[in-house]
Write an enzyme that holds these catalytic residues in place. Structure first.
Site: not given
Length: 288
Positions: A128, A228
């Site tokens: 991302e 994450s």
């Protein structure tokens, strides 16, 4: 027998649900092949289930092996502009499953980069974040924690007199983001604009997860090793309940974790499927 509760708010976020549903829909048609650009979800168990249905994972450096007309899925994390350019040049079909929250963030960062210095609080190298940095032609400065931010300020990598826009990766800790903002407000001389870019679904989960973790004797947090969001939420669980353990599959459970416990809570990351949480809960019940 130990009482086990599964957290109702844990499990896939809307962006992951959309990506997986799109992949399953495509693969349900006989003879179709689908390549996911990177792992569609950061959970090994769910990834194995989808690959058994015919999904194949391809890296950016492997796109050249695909043929014109092949179909590539862009996962919820999103991609930088150059990825779309490469896919287009190769004549590849695209199923774009970039999360709408991430798409909006990409646009805001792209616009901000034309007028300000852009700082991004996120995991260096995370898909991302790479997509977000790509919106700035690589000019954005990324930091993972306050210590890194402090070093960047001390080393002069951040222009303290320039107008600055602060953003966060959508799955980071709201508390840590607030800490980064506080540090910048003490060090910057130029104007600072702080954007609320953490996903509301993720942000709201912190408070609910703290309550869930605190009310159980033992917490089993389920997530993929590369998630994450899983790392952030598990650390939050452990702060609220020291008897928190992180696993990827039911086989990793250890009976000694539950000694003297009357109840246990099972929860997980935004990339953890509900079916896996339920399997873990069932295995805990059968440990007795």
């Amino acid at each position: 027998m130990i009482k086990v509760e599964t957290d109702e708010r844990s499990g896939f976020c809307a962006g992951v649900i959309r990506a997986i549903s799109s992949a399953e829909r495509f693969l349900s048609q006989e003879g179709r092949r689908l390549w996911s650009l990177g792992a569609i979800v950061h959970n090994e168990e769910e990834l194995a289930r989808l690959c058994a249905k015919g999904l194949e994972i391809v890296g950016h450096d492997e796109l050249d092996k695909l043929s014109e007309g092949d179909t590539v899925l862009i996962r919820a994390h999103g991609e930088p502009p150059q990825t779309y350019d490469k896919l287009g040049r190769k004549g590849l079909q695209v199923i774009d499953c970039t999360c709408p929250v991430v798409l909006k963030l990409q646009q805001k960062i792209r616009e901000a980069s034309h007028r300000s210095q852009v700082l991004i609080f996120g995991k260096v190298g995370h898909p991302e974040v790479l997509g977000l940095v790509g919106q700035t032609a690589g000019r954005a400065i990324v930091f993972e924690n306050e210590a890194q931010l402090q070093s960047l300020l001390d080393d002069g990598a951040i222009d303290t007199s320039a107008p600055t826009e602060l953003f966060s990766q959508t799955t980071m800790s709201p508390e840590d983001y607030a800490g980064a903002e506080s540090l910048l407000r003490t060090r910057l001389r130029g104007p600072l604009n702080v954007n609320k870019s953490i996903c509301a679904q993720v942000a709201s989960r912190h408070g609910a997860l703290a309550e869930f973790a605190a009310k159980h004797d033992v917490i089993i947090f389920v997530s993929g090793s590369s998630s994450s969001n899983g790392k952030v939420l598990f650390n939050w669980c452990r702060e609220c309940n020291p008897r928190s353990h992180r696993i990827g599959s039911p086989e990793e459970l250890r009976p000694e974790w539950f000694e003297g416990a009357e109840n246990a809570g099972v929860c997980g990351a935004t990339s953890t499927p509900k079916w896996l949480l339920e399997k873990v809960a069932e295995r805990i019940e059968n440990l007795q």
